[in-house]
Design a protein around this motif. Structure first.
Motif, PDB file in Angstrom:
ATOM      1  N   ALA A  63      24.763  12.327  16.075  1.00 20.16           N
ATOM      2  CA  ALA A  63      25.986  11.601  16.436  1.00 20.16           C
ATOM      3  C   ALA A  63      27.241  12.305  15.918  1.00 20.16           C
ATOM      4  N   THR A  65      30.151  10.583  15.694  1.00 12.54           N
ATOM      5  CA  THR A  65      30.830   9.558  14.886  1.00 12.54           C
ATOM      6  C   THR A  65      29.764   8.528  14.493  1.00 12.54           C
ATOM      7  N   GLU A  67      29.799   5.319  14.729  1.00 11.12           N
ATOM      8  CA  GLU A  67      29.637   4.252  15.739  1.00 11.12           C
ATOM      9  C   GLU A  67      29.039   4.777  17.035  1.00 11.12           C
ATOM     10  N   GLY A  68      28.931   6.097  17.145  1.00 18.61           N
ATOM     11  CA  GLY A  68      28.300   6.688  18.322  1.00 18.61           C
ATOM     12  C   GLY A  68      26.784   6.776  18.204  1.00 18.61           C
ATOM     13  N   ARG A  69      26.221   6.405  17.038  1.00 20.37           N
ATOM     14  CA  ARG A  69      24.762   6.471  16.861  1.00 20.37           C
ATOM     15  C   ARG A  69      24.050   5.441  17.731  1.00 20.37           C
ATOM     16  N   TRP A  78      28.720  14.104  11.810  1.00 20.69           N
ATOM     17  CA  TRP A  78      30.104  13.654  11.721  1.00 20.69           C
ATOM     18  C   TRP A  78      30.703  13.929  10.342  1.00 20.69           C
ATOM     19  N   HIS A 106      27.219  10.821  21.633  1.00 22.89           N
ATOM     20  CA  HIS A 106      27.939   9.580  21.344  1.00 22.89           C
ATOM     21  C   HIS A 106      27.428   8.550  22.340  1.00 22.89           C
ATOM     22  N   ALA A 111      25.545   2.574  22.444  1.00 23.69           N
ATOM     23  CA  ALA A 111      25.306   2.833  21.018  1.00 23.69           C
ATOM     24  C   ALA A 111      24.657   1.590  20.400  1.00 23.69           C
ATOM     25  N   THR A 158      38.029  11.376  20.015  1.00 25.79           N
ATOM     26  CA  THR A 158      36.596  11.556  20.275  1.00 25.79           C
ATOM     27  C   THR A 158      36.307  12.993  20.721  1.00 25.79           C
ATOM     28  N   PHE A 162      33.777  15.609  18.746  1.00 27.15           N
ATOM     29  CA  PHE A 162      32.765  16.530  19.296  1.00 27.15           C
ATOM     30  C   PHE A 162      33.033  17.954  18.791  1.00 27.15           C
ATOM     31  N   TYR A 185      25.057   7.801  28.278  1.00 22.79           N
ATOM     32  CA  TYR A 185      25.832   7.801  27.031  1.00 22.79           C
ATOM     33  C   TYR A 185      27.283   8.206  27.338  1.00 22.79           C
ATOM     34  N   LEU A 186      28.105   8.326  26.297  1.00 26.67           N
ATOM     35  CA  LEU A 186      29.560   8.297  26.519  1.00 26.67           C
ATOM     36  C   LEU A 186      30.081   9.267  27.599  1.00 26.67           C
TER      37      LEU A 186
END
Ligand code: FNR
Length: 371
Positions: A63, A65, A67-69, A78, A106, A111, A158, A162, A185-186
């Protein structure tokens, strides 16, 4: 003897993988990585598959970040404190003779939703408590919590996350940096009209929806320098009415190569529930379409873009056929390699190769006789 294409080297910028067989990224979150930190288990897991003969190994989604896990037990990149553990994985992979890559991910609106949690904890799917989801638009994945739409400032942050994670991956010694642009995903959420209903510069048209992926790829290329290999995993189709199609992805692939992507790792689906015609090699035609689209392009690094096919490619003969037919430059095989780290040896045997040097393994592994 002329080796099958599967066992021939794959040129990646100035590097060469010893063969064309990849281990695709596979999250191992059932094994605890606290705070995104690598454990001994990960080092042995990836090191074994390098010893087993894979040419390129992509470490599971890590991840960018917290919160991206996807789960509390995901690996991360991160934080600088996470670099030392990844370096141990890289060393184990290199000691086994493979190139080492890592997937940067992310989860966006998906997530905090580990797929096996129901199996582990007997609960239905859904977002873990306390997870604050962000996404291109405030639209939930079915049965998951509703995310908050990212502001343009947060989008820039974000992209930077990355790039920073990629810099850490380089510090850990990885050869290949793979962006997770697939499976809902994102990055995929931004690409697909089914999850991105923004009307600003990051949505509204195919061009707008591609902006986040292209900006991220460009920022990561700048962060990792010219030597490292930049790869992106894409879901070529949403398998759903009004969603991404192979044609959209073929065009995106060309634009990604133009900003410095070397490898396109072609998967499908994951953004919305869909009926997927799962079967042997069912995603391979999309790899073929992408390969056709980027044929003749030169990467800014001076090489040819490479395409990796994945998805129910489960025998050496099937893999070789895909390469011989020109549908991909390399193939990845995942679940089979979870059960058998030495799968490349089996496949080499299937292809009639009885030469331990071709498989880059100690002769002791190769000999059938006891003496
Ligand atoms: C996956 N997959 C996956 N994909 C990805 O891009 N990032 C990831 O972290 C994961 N995690 C993951 C975990 C586990 C346990 C499995 C089985 C799969 C998808 C994987 O890389 C691959 O695309 C699929 O498994 C299809 O290939 P096979 O297994 O049919 O060869």
């Amino acid at each position: 003897m002329a080796y099958p294409q599967l066992l021939q080297p794959l040129a990646l910028r100035s590097l060469a993988a010893r063969n064309r067989l990849w281990l695709p990224p596979m999250c191992m979150y059932s094994v605890t990585a606290e705070d995104g930190v690598v454990t001994d288990w990960h080092v042995v897991h990836y090191g074994s598959r390098a010893q087993g003969g894979f040419g390129t190994i992509i470490v599971e989604a890590s991840a960018v970040t917290p919160e991206g896990r996807l789960s509390p037990n995901d690996l991360g990149l991160w934080d600088d404190a996470q670099v030392a553990g990844h370096r141990r994985i890289v060393e184990a992979i290199h000691a086994g003779g493979a190139l080492a890559g890592v997937q940067l991910g992310h989860g966006g609106r998906k997530a905090g939703t580990p797929p096996w949690r129901p199996a582990v904890e007997g609960a239905r799917s859904g977002t873990l408590p306390g997870w604050n989801l962000v996404a291109p638009s405030a639209a939930a994945y079915p049965e998951h919590a509703t995310p908050r739409a990212l502001t343009t400032t947060e989008i820039a942050d974000t992209v930077q996350a990355f790039a920073d994670a990629a810099r850490r991956a380089v510090a850990a010694g990885y050869d290949v940096i793979e962006l997770h642009g697939a499976h809902g995903y994102l990055i995929h959420q931004f690409l697909s009209p089914l999850s991105n209903t923004r009307t600003d510069a990051y949505g509204g048209s195919a061009e707008g929806r591609r902006r986040f992926a292209l900006e991220t790829a460009q920022a990561v290329r700048e962060a990792i320098g010219e030597e490292k290999v930049l790869d992106i995993r894409l879901s070529a189709t949403d398998w759903a009415e009004g969603g991404l199609t192979g044609d959209d992805t073929a065009e995106l692939a060309r634009q990604l190569v133009a900003v410095g992507v070397d490898v396109l790792h072609v998967s499908t689906g994951g953004n919305v529930p869909a009926k997927v015609p799962v079967g042997p090699g069912y995603q391979v035609p999309f790899a073929g379409q992408v390969k056709h689209a980027v044929a003749g392009m030169t990467t800014p690094g001076g090489g040819q873009p490479q395409v990796v096919a994945v998805g129910l490619i489960d025998s050496g003969l099937q893999a070789e056929q895909i390469l011989v037919a020109g549908l991909a430059d390399a193939v990845a095989t995942g679940r089979g390699a979870l059960r058998d780290p030495y799968l490349p040896v089996r496949w080499a045997h299937e292809l009639g190769v009885n030469d331990w040097q071709a498989a880059h393994l100690p002769v002791q592994y190769w000999r059938g006789a006891w003496r």
